[in-house]
Design a protein around this motif. Sequence first.
Motif, PDB file in Angstrom:
ATOM      1  N   ASN A 167       0.820  -1.627   0.434  1.00  0.00           N
ATOM      2  CA  ASN A 167       0.090   0.068  -0.243  1.00  0.00           C
ATOM      3  C   ASN A 167       0.853   1.430  -0.323  1.00  0.00           C
ATOM      4  O   ASN A 167       0.125   2.351   0.203  1.00  0.00           O
ATOM      5  N   LEU A 168       2.368   1.046  -0.184  1.00  0.00           N
ATOM      6  CA  LEU A 168       3.118   2.543  -0.228  1.00  0.00           C
ATOM      7  C   LEU A 168       3.578   2.416  -1.292  1.00  0.00           C
ATOM      8  O   LEU A 168       3.586   1.284  -2.252  1.00  0.00           O
ATOM      9  N   LYS A 169       3.903   3.715  -2.007  1.00  0.00           N
ATOM     10  CA  LYS A 169       4.223   3.643  -2.586  1.00  0.00           C
ATOM     11  C   LYS A 169       5.947   3.173  -3.420  1.00  0.00           C
ATOM     12  O   LYS A 169       6.864   2.823  -2.398  1.00  0.00           O
ATOM     13  N   SER A 170       5.867   2.734  -4.215  1.00  0.00           N
ATOM     14  CA  SER A 170       6.830   1.666  -5.000  1.00  0.00           C
ATOM     15  C   SER A 170       8.172   1.970  -5.172  1.00  0.00           C
ATOM     16  O   SER A 170       8.456   3.498  -5.264  1.00  0.00           O
ATOM     17  N   TYR A 171       9.530   1.691  -4.343  1.00  0.00           N
ATOM     18  CA  TYR A 171      10.760   2.248  -4.811  1.00  0.00           C
ATOM     19  C   TYR A 171      11.818   2.196  -6.151  1.00  0.00           C
ATOM     20  O   TYR A 171      11.201   0.745  -6.695  1.00  0.00           O
ATOM     21  N   VAL A 172      12.140   2.947  -6.130  1.00  0.00           N
ATOM     22  CA  VAL A 172      12.929   2.987  -7.429  1.00  0.00           C
ATOM     23  C   VAL A 172      14.528   2.107  -7.306  1.00  0.00           C
ATOM     24  O   VAL A 172      15.276   3.529  -6.277  1.00  0.00           O
ATOM     25  N   LEU A 173      15.448   1.239  -6.798  1.00  0.00           N
ATOM     26  CA  LEU A 173      16.608   1.151  -6.870  1.00  0.00           C
ATOM     27  C   LEU A 173      17.007   1.999  -7.256  1.00  0.00           C
ATOM     28  O   LEU A 173      17.330   1.992  -9.033  1.00  0.00           O
ATOM     29  N   THR A 174      18.252   3.037  -6.723  1.00  0.00           N
ATOM     30  CA  THR A 174      18.899   3.131  -7.338  1.00  0.00           C
ATOM     31  C   THR A 174      21.004   2.663  -7.948  1.00  0.00           C
ATOM     32  O   THR A 174      21.129   3.397  -8.678  1.00  0.00           O
ATOM     33  N   ALA A 175      20.710   1.969  -7.077  1.00  0.00           N
ATOM     34  CA  ALA A 175      22.216   1.274  -7.173  1.00  0.00           C
ATOM     35  C   ALA A 175      21.579  -0.425  -7.349  1.00  0.00           C
ATOM     36  O   ALA A 175      20.778  -0.864  -6.786  1.00  0.00           O
ATOM     37  N   ASP A 176      22.608  -1.015  -7.918  1.00  0.00           N
ATOM     38  CA  ASP A 176      22.748  -2.444  -8.150  1.00  0.00           C
ATOM     39  C   ASP A 176      22.400  -2.965  -6.744  1.00  0.00           C
ATOM     40  O   ASP A 176      23.226  -2.417  -6.248  1.00  0.00           O
ATOM     41  N   TYR A 177      21.548  -4.269  -6.271  1.00  0.00           N
ATOM     42  CA  TYR A 177      21.969  -4.641  -4.837  1.00  0.00           C
ATOM     43  C   TYR A 177      22.543  -6.403  -5.201  1.00  0.00           C
ATOM     44  O   TYR A 177      22.214  -7.063  -6.164  1.00  0.00           O
ATOM     45  N   ARG A 178      23.844  -6.122  -4.830  1.00  0.00           N
ATOM     46  CA  ARG A 178      24.304  -6.965  -5.200  1.00  0.00           C
ATOM     47  C   ARG A 178      24.723  -8.997  -3.994  1.00  0.00           C
ATOM     48  O   ARG A 178      24.421  -8.116  -2.865  1.00  0.00           O
ATOM     49  N   VAL A 179      24.619  -9.868  -3.824  1.00  0.00           N
ATOM     50  CA  VAL A 179      24.550 -11.047  -3.133  1.00  0.00           C
ATOM     51  C   VAL A 179      25.716 -11.367  -3.456  1.00  0.00           C
ATOM     52  O   VAL A 179      26.008 -11.963  -4.765  1.00  0.00           O
ATOM     53  N   ALA A 180      27.334 -11.027  -2.844  1.00  0.00           N
ATOM     54  CA  ALA A 180      28.231 -12.192  -2.968  1.00  0.00           C
ATOM     55  C   ALA A 180      29.211 -11.570  -4.282  1.00  0.00           C
ATOM     56  O   ALA A 180      29.764 -11.931  -5.260  1.00  0.00           O
ATOM     57  N   GLY A 181      29.012 -10.395  -4.669  1.00  0.00           N
ATOM     58  CA  GLY A 181      29.530  -9.589  -5.617  1.00  0.00           C
ATOM     59  C   GLY A 181      28.352  -9.756  -6.993  1.00  0.00           C
ATOM     60  O   GLY A 181      28.790  -8.667  -7.988  1.00  0.00           O
ATOM     61  N   PHE A 182      27.874 -10.703  -6.965  1.00  0.00           N
ATOM     62  CA  PHE A 182      26.742 -10.631  -8.030  1.00  0.00           C
ATOM     63  C   PHE A 182      25.804  -9.647  -8.088  1.00  0.00           C
ATOM     64  O   PHE A 182      25.481  -9.605  -7.178  1.00  0.00           O
ATOM     65  N   PRO A 183      25.392  -8.882  -8.954  1.00  0.00           N
ATOM     66  CA  PRO A 183      24.426  -7.984  -8.926  1.00  0.00           C
ATOM     67  C   PRO A 183      22.654  -8.683  -9.572  1.00  0.00           C
ATOM     68  O   PRO A 183      22.870  -9.435 -10.107  1.00  0.00           O
TER      69      PRO A 183
END
Lengths: 256, 270
Positions: free
Chosen positions: A139-155
Amino acid sequence: MNLVGSFFRSSIGRKILMAVTGVILIGFVIGHLVGNLQIFSHPDHINGYAQFLHQLGPLLWVARIGLIVAVVVHIWAATVLTLENKAARGSNYGFKHTIQATLASRAMRWTGYIVLAFLIYHLAHFTLGAAQSATFKDNLKSYVLTADYRVAGFPVVNAGTKVADVYSMVILGFQSPIVAVFYIIAVGLLSLHLLHGIDSLFQTLGLRSNKWSGCLRKVAIVFCLAYFVGNLAIPGAVLAGKLSPQSAKISAPAQR
Amino acid sequence: MVAASSTKSISVTLRVWRQSGPKELGQFKDYSAKDLNPNMSFLEMLDVVNDELTARGEEPIAFAHDCREGICGTCSLTINGKPHGPGKGIATCQTYMRSFHDGDIIVVEPFRAAAFPLIKDLVVDRTSFDKIMQAGGFITARAGSAPEANGLPVPKGDADRAMDAAQCIGCGACVAACKNASAMLFVSAKVGHLGLLPQGQAERDRRVLAMVNTMDEEGFGNCTNQYECSAACPKTISHDFIARLNRDYLSASLRSAFRPEAASTGGGGA
């Protein structure tokens, strides 16, 4: 008795089930806390993390079903064992006395009840949106990622992806003092539950002895304190006004 | 440990559980015990009180006792909520009146557990321990005379630990002290002392499975790792043996689930 029978019907077998499901749940709460502490970083982190978990799809459900089974078995074993224990005493002592059993060990049943009640509310609040639904992520406004989210270096989630605003949901949720205080009390009691639980599971699995029981106890105390402080930090920071939701952030960028 | 010697005589009030039979209703009854020699044992004090009761034509207090030197495991009594009284590592028969103060109210109850049905007053039936022993607390071999000591090497550490466990006198204080009336300390001591020695290896798995199974059948509770048992044990047997029992039970269950049976005992076939 066959193997399954000896785990589900014998006293020691049920205790081993308690211990093993306990280990699974301790593993979960550690991972859950570490993941959630990303709230102290840029909103990209926890929002990207939440999106990453949802992208796991079937794997997420494997984990969820595994956890539900662990919770159900843990509660089932606790219930059956406790009922047997009550019956085993027969008539109660007129003079009640405790020689050395710790407070944490004697409070297991009550800390368990409150943690279960909290768990139900917690899922209704942050997973299902049944409680405090006005500030639920859907129900909240969606969020636009400003940077890649990385796990163990992989986006794993790319910049520019529109994701649910978990960051704001958590902060808005904890801006209700009643919810935040209930959360703090519940994690406090969970920490107490784990203090006896950790000690106890090593004993049940036959891994505890006087050679290192003192060390184990100290490790358990440090772990439980760290776990409590880590969990206290999130609602604590919200109540202290150190964390504010996205909408407020946009209007007052200087806060970060 | 045993309280220091004293010479000052004391008077106490005993609040004793009186129950005339297994089916009767029980209740606490107060008795005053006056001018007691502080160096008399708790059981001697009860003897004195019983003499007075008998002289007055009242029913004496029934309590279990035998050797009165802490090795037979017959005496019981929960004194002020602790089995065998306030001392550490002693039985009721080794508890002396100097452990108490003049004017104390001392609450005396039986060992309370569904698996130890009450017979009368403070006497309970501990046959369930015998049944656990009959299930596997022995070695199925002709014992004969003592063998050559060096014929079967036992490491000193193992022998010492086996003797620690073998000190168990089967009194049932662990059950009485346990919040759940669990017999785990007793069973773990019996399983532990044989399991640590070479003579006990052949039947080790069968023993632990059978003894735990009988323990469950007899209606004892389940261990919650609170260690009231070892604190109450007159032989201070460590709850480390419970950890060992848990480990033994787990590995025996796993092994017995997959171990084939001989054709002559019902195995074989497909």
